[in-house]
Design a protein around this motif. Sequence first.
Motif, PDB file in Angstrom:
ATOM      1  N   ASN A  81       0.799  -1.243   0.000  1.00 62.08           N
ATOM      2  CA  ASN A  81       0.000   0.000   0.000  1.00 62.08           C
ATOM      3  C   ASN A  81       0.825   1.283   0.000  1.00 62.08           C
ATOM      4  OD1 ASN A  81      -2.257  -1.728   0.284  1.00 62.08           O
ATOM      5  ND2 ASN A  81      -1.997  -1.728   2.509  1.00 62.08           N
ATOM      6  N   ASN A  82       2.130   1.182  -0.056  1.00 65.05           N
ATOM      7  CA  ASN A  82       2.956   2.394  -0.138  1.00 65.05           C
ATOM      8  C   ASN A  82       3.272   2.683  -1.606  1.00 65.05           C
ATOM      9  OD1 ASN A  82       2.957   2.488   2.643  1.00 65.05           O
ATOM     10  ND2 ASN A  82       4.903   1.410   2.838  1.00 65.05           N
ATOM     11  N   GLU A  83       3.297   3.960  -1.943  1.00 59.96           N
ATOM     12  CA  GLU A  83       3.500   4.343  -3.347  1.00 59.96           C
ATOM     13  C   GLU A  83       4.938   4.115  -3.803  1.00 59.96           C
ATOM     14  OE1 GLU A  83       1.395   8.181  -4.341  1.00 59.96           O
ATOM     15  OE2 GLU A  83       0.805   7.965  -2.248  1.00 59.96           O
ATOM     16  N   ILE A  84       5.865   4.212  -2.877  1.00 59.31           N
ATOM     17  CA  ILE A  84       7.267   3.900  -3.178  1.00 59.31           C
ATOM     18  C   ILE A  84       7.717   2.811  -2.206  1.00 59.31           C
ATOM     19  CG2 ILE A  84       9.648   4.789  -3.171  1.00 59.31           C
ATOM     20  CD1 ILE A  84       8.520   7.549  -3.884  1.00 59.31           C
ATOM     21  N   GLN A  85       8.323   1.751  -2.725  1.00 59.23           N
ATOM     22  CA  GLN A  85       8.852   0.692  -1.848  1.00 59.23           C
ATOM     23  C   GLN A  85      10.336   0.958  -1.594  1.00 59.23           C
ATOM     24  OE1 GLN A  85       6.635  -0.448  -4.555  1.00 59.23           O
ATOM     25  NE2 GLN A  85       5.156  -0.191  -2.894  1.00 59.23           N
ATOM     26  N   LEU A  86      10.673   1.155  -0.343  1.00 58.09           N
ATOM     27  CA  LEU A  86      12.050   1.499   0.016  1.00 58.09           C
ATOM     28  C   LEU A  86      12.656   0.348   0.820  1.00 58.09           C
ATOM     29  CD1 LEU A  86      14.056   3.927  -0.255  1.00 58.09           C
ATOM     30  CD2 LEU A  86      13.320   4.614   2.033  1.00 58.09           C
ATOM     31  N   TYR A  87      13.414  -0.513   0.125  1.00 57.44           N
ATOM     32  CA  TYR A  87      13.987  -1.690   0.778  1.00 57.44           C
ATOM     33  C   TYR A  87      15.352  -1.352   1.377  1.00 57.44           C
ATOM     34  CZ  TYR A  87      10.269  -4.514  -1.217  1.00 57.44           C
ATOM     35  OH  TYR A  87       9.033  -5.043  -1.526  1.00 57.44           O
ATOM     36  N   VAL A  88      15.322  -0.820   2.591  1.00 57.04           N
ATOM     37  CA  VAL A  88      16.559  -0.536   3.324  1.00 57.04           C
ATOM     38  C   VAL A  88      16.504  -1.355   4.608  1.00 57.04           C
ATOM     39  CG1 VAL A  88      17.990   1.199   4.459  1.00 57.04           C
ATOM     40  CG2 VAL A  88      16.743   1.794   2.363  1.00 57.04           C
ATOM     41  N   SER A  89      17.403  -2.325   4.723  1.00 62.24           N
ATOM     42  CA  SER A  89      17.414  -3.219   5.879  1.00 62.24           C
ATOM     43  C   SER A  89      18.730  -3.093   6.640  1.00 62.24           C
ATOM     44  CB  SER A  89      17.233  -4.671   5.432  1.00 62.24           C
ATOM     45  OG  SER A  89      17.364  -5.539   6.547  1.00 62.24           O
ATOM     46  N   ASP A  90      18.645  -3.251   7.955  1.00 63.89           N
ATOM     47  CA  ASP A  90      19.848  -3.221   8.793  1.00 63.89           C
ATOM     48  C   ASP A  90      20.235  -4.617   9.269  1.00 63.89           C
ATOM     49  OD1 ASP A  90      20.255  -0.470   8.585  1.00 63.89           O
ATOM     50  OD2 ASP A  90      18.802  -0.056  10.152  1.00 63.89           O
ATOM     51  N   HIS A  91      19.746  -5.636   8.545  1.00 64.25           N
ATOM     52  CA  HIS A  91      20.074  -7.030   8.872  1.00 64.25           C
ATOM     53  C   HIS A  91      20.828  -7.687   7.715  1.00 64.25           C
ATOM     54  CE1 HIS A  91      17.558  -7.590  12.541  1.00 64.25           C
ATOM     55  NE2 HIS A  91      16.888  -6.574  12.014  1.00 64.25           N
ATOM     56  N   ALA A  92      21.454  -8.792   8.024  1.00 64.77           N
ATOM     57  CA  ALA A  92      22.117  -9.605   6.998  1.00 64.77           C
ATOM     58  C   ALA A  92      21.063 -10.373   6.206  1.00 64.77           C
ATOM     59  CB  ALA A  92      23.083 -10.581   7.660  1.00 64.77           C
ATOM     60  N   ASP A  93      21.216 -10.406   4.879  1.00 66.83           N
ATOM     61  CA  ASP A  93      20.341 -11.255   4.074  1.00 66.83           C
ATOM     62  C   ASP A  93      21.005 -12.631   3.910  1.00 66.83           C
ATOM     63  OD1 ASP A  93      22.301 -10.967   2.105  1.00 66.83           O
ATOM     64  OD2 ASP A  93      21.077  -9.722   0.776  1.00 66.83           O
ATOM     65  N   TRP A  94      20.401 -13.479   3.081  1.00 64.14           N
ATOM     66  CA  TRP A  94      20.891 -14.855   2.920  1.00 64.14           C
ATOM     67  C   TRP A  94      22.372 -14.902   2.527  1.00 64.14           C
ATOM     68  CZ3 TRP A  94      19.581 -19.762   3.906  1.00 64.14           C
ATOM     69  CH2 TRP A  94      20.211 -20.786   3.214  1.00 64.14           C
ATOM     70  N   GLU A  95      22.739 -14.156   1.489  1.00 59.79           N
ATOM     71  CA  GLU A  95      24.132 -14.189   1.017  1.00 59.79           C
ATOM     72  C   GLU A  95      25.093 -13.648   2.078  1.00 59.79           C
ATOM     73  OE1 GLU A  95      24.466 -12.279  -2.779  1.00 59.79           O
ATOM     74  OE2 GLU A  95      23.645 -14.005  -3.849  1.00 59.79           O
ATOM     75  N   ASP A  96      24.635 -12.649   2.830  1.00 62.94           N
ATOM     76  CA  ASP A  96      25.472 -12.076   3.894  1.00 62.94           C
ATOM     77  C   ASP A  96      25.724 -13.088   5.009  1.00 62.94           C
ATOM     78  OD1 ASP A  96      25.551  -9.678   2.535  1.00 62.94           O
ATOM     79  OD2 ASP A  96      23.933  -8.761   3.698  1.00 62.94           O
ATOM     80  N   ILE A  97      24.692 -13.856   5.347  1.00 62.87           N
ATOM     81  CA  ILE A  97      24.847 -14.873   6.395  1.00 62.87           C
ATOM     82  C   ILE A  97      25.834 -15.947   5.926  1.00 62.87           C
ATOM     83  CG2 ILE A  97      23.662 -16.683   7.710  1.00 62.87           C
ATOM     84  CD1 ILE A  97      21.132 -14.888   7.590  1.00 62.87           C
ATOM     85  N   ILE A  98      25.681 -16.384   4.675  1.00 61.45           N
ATOM     86  CA  ILE A  98      26.590 -17.394   4.108  1.00 61.45           C
ATOM     87  C   ILE A  98      28.028 -16.855   4.105  1.00 61.45           C
ATOM     88  CG2 ILE A  98      27.173 -18.743   2.047  1.00 61.45           C
ATOM     89  CD1 ILE A  98      24.532 -19.623   3.408  1.00 61.45           C
TER      90      ILE A  98
END
Length: 313
Positions: free
Chosen positions: A261-278
Motif C-alpha cells: 500500500n505504499n506508493e514507493i517501496q524502500l527496501y533498506v534493511s539493517d540485517h544480513a540477508d541470505w548471502e550475507d549470512i553465508i
Amino acid sequence: MILDDFIVATKTGLFCRYGDFYLDPKEIVKYAVISHAHGDHAIGGNLNVYCTEATALFMKHRYKKFAGGEFFLKAYEEAFVLNGVKISFIPAGHILGSAMILMEYEGIKYLYTGDYKLQPDDTCEPIEYVQADVLITETTFADPNTRHPAAEEEILKLNATQSNILLGAYALGKCQRLISLMNKYCPEKRILVHHSMMPFVKIYEQKGIDMGKYEMYDRKVMKNNHTNMVYLVPPMVFRSYFRAINVIRVFATGWKHLQNNNEIQLYVSDHADWEDIIYTIGQVKPTEVWTNHGDGLQLKNHYENSLVVKLLT
C-alpha cells in the motif's frame, strides 16, 4: 570440546550457565550482556549490564532511571572475564554501538552475532570478523530468496517525486542511516525529523557521527512547502497518519509485507540477508552454527552435508 549447552534458549533469553549471564535477556536478570540497544535486545532494569558506551547512552535515554543497576562499559575488542568466561565485543555493523559477543571458555570460542549487517553505513562502525568454533547467528532474513538491494540505490527512489514524503522508520539506527543517505543522495530534500527521534540523532552526533542537515518537524513548514519535504517519523506515528493527505507514504524496511500500500517501496534493511549470512559463516569458519531470531531451517538444509547447524529458537 564444544559444549552443546554453553548457550541455551530460555523464556528469559539466551543463557550461559557456565558464566551465569544472559545475552540480550527478555526479562530482568542479575548479569546481562547486551549486543545493542534495540528494545527487543535491551530491556531496562538488569542489575549488572555489560555493553558498549553508545548502547548504554541509548538505553539510559530510553529507560531513564530504570535503565539498569550498574553499567560496565567496554570498548570493542577489550577482553574481560565474567564469572569465568572471557568476553569481548566485536563491531556488528547493525547500528551505532552494536556488537557481536565473543565468548571463550575452556579453549572454545563462541560468537553471538546479535543483529548484524554487512552493507556499508556511514552512521555506525563497520562489521569486523573473528574466527570462532561456534557461530550463534541471527536468521531474521535467512531465506535464499531474500536479497537486500544496496541502500544507496534504494534511497535514489525518493528523487523520483517532488511531492512531500511521509517516511516511516525505526527511531534508532534506521532513522540516522536514512538522514545520512538522504543528505548524500537526495540533496534537494529538506529533512524534518519527528521530535521522538531527535534524542537518538543527538547521541549519534555526540559520538562523533556527522549526520548532515536535518531539522525538527514544524507543522507550518510542511504546510507552507508543498515539494521536496521529507517528514521522518517512527512506525507508530506512520501508522496513525494513514489518512494523511498531500504526502507520499514510504516505509523503510527489508520486509516485503510492510511495503504493501505504499506508493514507493524502500527496501533498506539493517540485517544480513541470505548471502550475507553465508559470507559471514565463511569468514568466521565455525565448526557449528547455532541459529536464533528467525527460522534457521533453510540454513540447516543448505549445510546438511558440510556443517552442523542447530536451531536454538
